[in-house]
Design a protein around this motif. Structure first.
Motif, PDB file in Angstrom:
ATOM      1  N   LEU A 164      -8.409  21.402  -9.036  1.00 41.38           N
ATOM      2  CA  LEU A 164      -9.433  22.209  -9.159  1.00 41.38           C
ATOM      3  C   LEU A 164      -8.451  24.281  -8.827  1.00 41.38           C
ATOM      4  CD1 LEU A 164     -12.151  22.945  -9.903  1.00 41.38           C
ATOM      5  CD2 LEU A 164     -12.640  22.748  -7.347  1.00 41.38           C
ATOM      6  N   TYR A 165      -8.239  23.954  -7.495  1.00 36.95           N
ATOM      7  CA  TYR A 165      -7.688  25.647  -7.700  1.00 36.95           C
ATOM      8  C   TYR A 165      -6.449  25.392  -8.974  1.00 36.95           C
ATOM      9  CZ  TYR A 165      -5.308  29.657  -5.113  1.00 36.95           C
ATOM     10  OH  TYR A 165      -4.614  30.568  -5.102  1.00 36.95           O
ATOM     11  N   ALA A 166      -5.505  25.108  -8.585  1.00 36.96           N
ATOM     12  CA  ALA A 166      -4.536  25.558 -10.122  1.00 36.96           C
ATOM     13  C   ALA A 166      -5.025  25.523 -11.628  1.00 36.96           C
ATOM     14  CB  ALA A 166      -3.250  24.192 -10.231  1.00 36.96           C
ATOM     15  N   PHE A 167      -6.201  24.949 -11.687  1.00 44.15           N
ATOM     16  CA  PHE A 167      -7.095  24.896 -13.378  1.00 44.15           C
ATOM     17  C   PHE A 167      -7.328  26.195 -13.151  1.00 44.15           C
ATOM     18  CE2 PHE A 167     -10.866  23.881 -15.943  1.00 44.15           C
ATOM     19  CZ  PHE A 167      -9.760  24.165 -16.875  1.00 44.15           C
ATOM     20  N   ARG A 168      -8.230  26.449 -12.469  1.00 42.34           N
ATOM     21  CA  ARG A 168      -9.069  27.276 -12.021  1.00 42.34           C
ATOM     22  C   ARG A 168      -8.119  28.951 -11.805  1.00 42.34           C
ATOM     23  NH1 ARG A 168     -14.069  26.431  -7.550  1.00 42.34           N
ATOM     24  NH2 ARG A 168     -14.992  25.549  -9.013  1.00 42.34           N
ATOM     25  N   ASN A 169      -7.606  29.018 -11.075  1.00 39.62           N
ATOM     26  CA  ASN A 169      -5.807  30.490 -10.445  1.00 39.62           C
ATOM     27  C   ASN A 169      -5.230  30.210 -11.969  1.00 39.62           C
ATOM     28  OD1 ASN A 169      -7.805  31.460  -8.641  1.00 39.62           O
ATOM     29  ND2 ASN A 169      -8.215  29.170  -7.806  1.00 39.62           N
ATOM     30  N   GLY A 170      -4.692  29.549 -12.690  1.00 35.31           N
ATOM     31  CA  GLY A 170      -3.512  29.309 -13.534  1.00 35.31           C
ATOM     32  C   GLY A 170      -2.558  28.906 -12.621  1.00 35.31           C
ATOM     33  N   VAL A 171      -2.346  28.668 -11.665  1.00 32.24           N
ATOM     34  CA  VAL A 171      -0.911  28.728 -10.723  1.00 32.24           C
ATOM     35  C   VAL A 171      -1.367  27.584  -9.278  1.00 32.24           C
ATOM     36  CG1 VAL A 171      -1.931  30.784  -9.443  1.00 32.24           C
ATOM     37  CG2 VAL A 171       0.550  30.132  -9.127  1.00 32.24           C
ATOM     38  N   GLU A 216       1.142  -1.731  -0.431  1.00 33.88           N
ATOM     39  CA  GLU A 216      -0.144   0.171   0.056  1.00 33.88           C
ATOM     40  C   GLU A 216       1.010   1.637  -0.381  1.00 33.88           C
ATOM     41  OE1 GLU A 216      -3.617   1.852   0.263  1.00 33.88           O
ATOM     42  OE2 GLU A 216      -3.168   0.054  -0.533  1.00 33.88           O
ATOM     43  N   ASP A 217       0.229   2.484  -0.776  1.00 36.21           N
ATOM     44  CA  ASP A 217       0.924   3.290  -0.756  1.00 36.21           C
ATOM     45  C   ASP A 217       0.379   4.807  -0.096  1.00 36.21           C
ATOM     46  OD1 ASP A 217       2.754   5.475  -1.269  1.00 36.21           O
ATOM     47  OD2 ASP A 217       2.618   5.785  -3.963  1.00 36.21           O
ATOM     48  N   LYS A 218       0.839   5.085   0.905  1.00 39.34           N
ATOM     49  CA  LYS A 218       0.122   6.051   1.554  1.00 39.34           C
ATOM     50  C   LYS A 218       1.283   7.065   1.582  1.00 39.34           C
ATOM     51  CE  LYS A 218      -0.194   1.978   5.103  1.00 39.34           C
ATOM     52  NZ  LYS A 218       0.138   1.660   6.923  1.00 39.34           N
ATOM     53  N   ILE A 219       1.934   7.481   0.385  1.00 43.10           N
ATOM     54  CA  ILE A 219       2.404   9.051  -0.044  1.00 43.10           C
ATOM     55  C   ILE A 219       1.567   9.567  -0.986  1.00 43.10           C
ATOM     56  CG2 ILE A 219       4.159  10.121   0.405  1.00 43.10           C
ATOM     57  CD1 ILE A 219       6.214   7.830   1.205  1.00 43.10           C
ATOM     58  N   CYS A 220       1.295  10.393  -1.023  1.00 41.77           N
ATOM     59  CA  CYS A 220       0.220  11.043  -2.321  1.00 41.77           C
ATOM     60  C   CYS A 220       1.090  11.856  -3.384  1.00 41.77           C
ATOM     61  CB  CYS A 220      -1.555  11.218  -1.392  1.00 41.77           C
ATOM     62  SG  CYS A 220      -2.317  12.397  -2.983  1.00 41.77           S
ATOM     63  N   GLU A 221       1.239  11.712  -4.301  1.00 42.09           N
ATOM     64  CA  GLU A 221       1.887  12.401  -4.952  1.00 42.09           C
ATOM     65  C   GLU A 221       0.535  13.942  -5.090  1.00 42.09           C
ATOM     66  OE1 GLU A 221       3.597  12.039  -8.195  1.00 42.09           O
ATOM     67  OE2 GLU A 221       4.967   9.762  -7.309  1.00 42.09           O
ATOM     68  N   LEU A 222       0.285  15.265  -4.467  1.00 41.55           N
ATOM     69  CA  LEU A 222      -0.336  16.509  -4.564  1.00 41.55           C
ATOM     70  C   LEU A 222      -0.194  16.714  -6.239  1.00 41.55           C
ATOM     71  CD1 LEU A 222      -0.922  17.888  -1.185  1.00 41.55           C
ATOM     72  CD2 LEU A 222      -1.977  16.171  -2.008  1.00 41.55           C
ATOM     73  N   ASP A 223       1.489  17.324  -6.345  1.00 44.56           N
ATOM     74  CA  ASP A 223       2.073  17.887  -7.998  1.00 44.56           C
ATOM     75  C   ASP A 223       2.992  17.239  -8.209  1.00 44.56           C
ATOM     76  OD1 ASP A 223       2.662  19.831  -6.190  1.00 44.56           O
ATOM     77  OD2 ASP A 223       1.850  21.818  -6.446  1.00 44.56           O
ATOM     78  N   GLN A 224       3.607  18.182  -9.254  1.00 39.24           N
ATOM     79  CA  GLN A 224       4.550  17.646  -8.934  1.00 39.24           C
ATOM     80  C   GLN A 224       5.985  18.173  -7.952  1.00 39.24           C
ATOM     81  OE1 GLN A 224       6.413  20.204 -12.783  1.00 39.24           O
ATOM     82  NE2 GLN A 224       8.046  19.071 -12.658  1.00 39.24           N
ATOM     83  N   TYR A 225       5.695  19.324  -7.696  1.00 43.43           N
ATOM     84  CA  TYR A 225       5.636  19.541  -6.138  1.00 43.43           C
ATOM     85  C   TYR A 225       5.856  19.066  -4.600  1.00 43.43           C
ATOM     86  CZ  TYR A 225       8.664  21.947  -9.794  1.00 43.43           C
ATOM     87  OH  TYR A 225       9.729  21.508 -11.308  1.00 43.43           O
ATOM     88  N   LYS A 226       4.842  18.666  -5.101  1.00 43.45           N
ATOM     89  CA  LYS A 226       4.909  18.452  -3.403  1.00 43.45           C
ATOM     90  C   LYS A 226       3.941  16.754  -3.278  1.00 43.45           C
ATOM     91  CE  LYS A 226       2.237  22.903  -3.647  1.00 43.45           C
ATOM     92  NZ  LYS A 226       2.018  23.348  -4.827  1.00 43.45           N
ATOM     93  N   PHE A 242      -9.415  10.875   2.425  1.00 46.83           N
ATOM     94  CA  PHE A 242      -9.330  12.563   2.782  1.00 46.83           C
ATOM     95  C   PHE A 242      -8.241  12.906   1.540  1.00 46.83           C
ATOM     96  CE2 PHE A 242      -6.655  15.280   4.783  1.00 46.83           C
ATOM     97  CZ  PHE A 242      -8.296  16.735   5.018  1.00 46.83           C
ATOM     98  N   THR A 243      -6.825  11.767   1.388  1.00 43.76           N
ATOM     99  CA  THR A 243      -5.739  12.268   0.672  1.00 43.76           C
ATOM    100  C   THR A 243      -6.350  12.173  -0.908  1.00 43.76           C
ATOM    101  OG1 THR A 243      -5.077  10.215   0.422  1.00 43.76           O
ATOM    102  CG2 THR A 243      -3.831  11.269   1.714  1.00 43.76           C
ATOM    103  N   GLU A 244      -7.339  12.093  -1.687  1.00 44.94           N
ATOM    104  CA  GLU A 244      -8.032  11.958  -2.120  1.00 44.94           C
ATOM    105  C   GLU A 244      -8.667  13.640  -2.645  1.00 44.94           C
ATOM    106  OE1 GLU A 244      -9.976   8.557  -3.745  1.00 44.94           O
ATOM    107  OE2 GLU A 244      -7.999   7.765  -4.050  1.00 44.94           O
ATOM    108  N   PHE A 245      -9.821  13.283  -2.128  1.00 44.04           N
ATOM    109  CA  PHE A 245      -9.721  15.408  -1.584  1.00 44.04           C
ATOM    110  C   PHE A 245      -9.436  16.200  -1.375  1.00 44.04           C
ATOM    111  CE2 PHE A 245     -11.833  18.422   1.051  1.00 44.04           C
ATOM    112  CZ  PHE A 245     -13.183  18.948   0.620  1.00 44.04           C
ATOM    113  N   VAL A 246      -8.409  16.376  -1.035  1.00 41.63           N
ATOM    114  CA  VAL A 246      -7.306  17.597  -1.094  1.00 41.63           C
ATOM    115  C   VAL A 246      -6.589  17.219  -2.422  1.00 41.63           C
ATOM    116  CG1 VAL A 246      -5.081  17.991  -0.277  1.00 41.63           C
ATOM    117  CG2 VAL A 246      -6.711  17.079   1.728  1.00 41.63           C
ATOM    118  N   LYS A 247      -6.132  16.177  -2.804  1.00 40.09           N
ATOM    119  CA  LYS A 247      -5.314  16.508  -4.173  1.00 40.09           C
ATOM    120  C   LYS A 247      -6.592  17.258  -4.876  1.00 40.09           C
ATOM    121  CE  LYS A 247      -3.324  13.084  -7.437  1.00 40.09           C
ATOM    122  NZ  LYS A 247      -2.329  12.256  -8.012  1.00 40.09           N
TER     123      LYS A 247
END
Length: 198
Positions: free
Chosen positions: A66-73, A32-42, A56-61
């Protein structure tokens, strides 16, 4: 018998976790992989109840994407950790998540590691651990961690901690997965195995 730990070094953060999925006294799987890659640098490492941890980890990811998609950063690591803390605090008063987290990332070449527990406590740390391994690893980290450690020095400290957990715990996790985040992004750094998946 969950184990999760993180150590910051010179321009990188290493997060490691056991790979066991347990239910009561039964080990269901050892991959089981308990370390989630949130993005390229997190990265977000999570331990606790299997359902809460994954949900919860999938919800946060998903929300960070979504935030990065909406705001471009994308959010910074500090902002992502504070967002995660806010979601844990909100859930605490409704239907709490039984999971403890480490959030790690690189922003402008600077590493950061954040400790979050199921009560929505947030603190920036140089090294941290959750679970049964925290009883042994935190003291080792306090004694041996110094600013500006190299990857090789951090891995020696990781191996020292894993050896201590295996020596001290009656039912120690057999396998560990270690990931790193640095200027080149997120990747698997090493695995420490004593058991194979059946």
């Amino acid at each position: 018998m969950d184990c999760l730990f993180g150590i910051s070094g010179d321009g990188f953060v290493v997060i490691g976790a056991d790979t066991s999925a347990n239910q009561s006294i039964v080990r269901m799987k050892t991959g089981e992989d308990k370390i989630c890659e949130l993005d390229q640098y997190k990265l977000m490492g999570a331990v606790g109840d299997g359902g809460d941890r994954v949900q919860f980890t999938e919800f946060v990811k998903a929300n960070l994407s979504l935030y990065a998609f909406r705001n471009g950063v994308p959010l910074s690591t500090h902002a992502a950790a504070n967002y995660t803390r806010g979601e844990l605090a909100t859930a605490l008063r409704k239907g709490p998540y039984n999971c403890n987290l480490l959030v790690a990332g690189i922003d402008d070449g600077q590493p950061s590691l954040y400790f979050l527990d199921y009560l929505a406590t947030l603190h920036k740390m140089n090294c941290a651990a959750h679970g049964y391994c925290a009883m042994f690893m935190n003291s080792l980290f306090d004694k041996h961690w110094v600013p500006g450690m190299s990857v090789e020095e951090v891995m020696k400290l990781v191996d020292l901690g894993i050896a201590e957990v295996r020596a001290r715990l009656v039912v120690a996790p057999p396998n560990f997965l270690i990931k790193i985040v640095d200027k080149d992004g997120v990747r698997v750094l090493a695995e420490r195995k004593t058991a194979t998946e059946n």
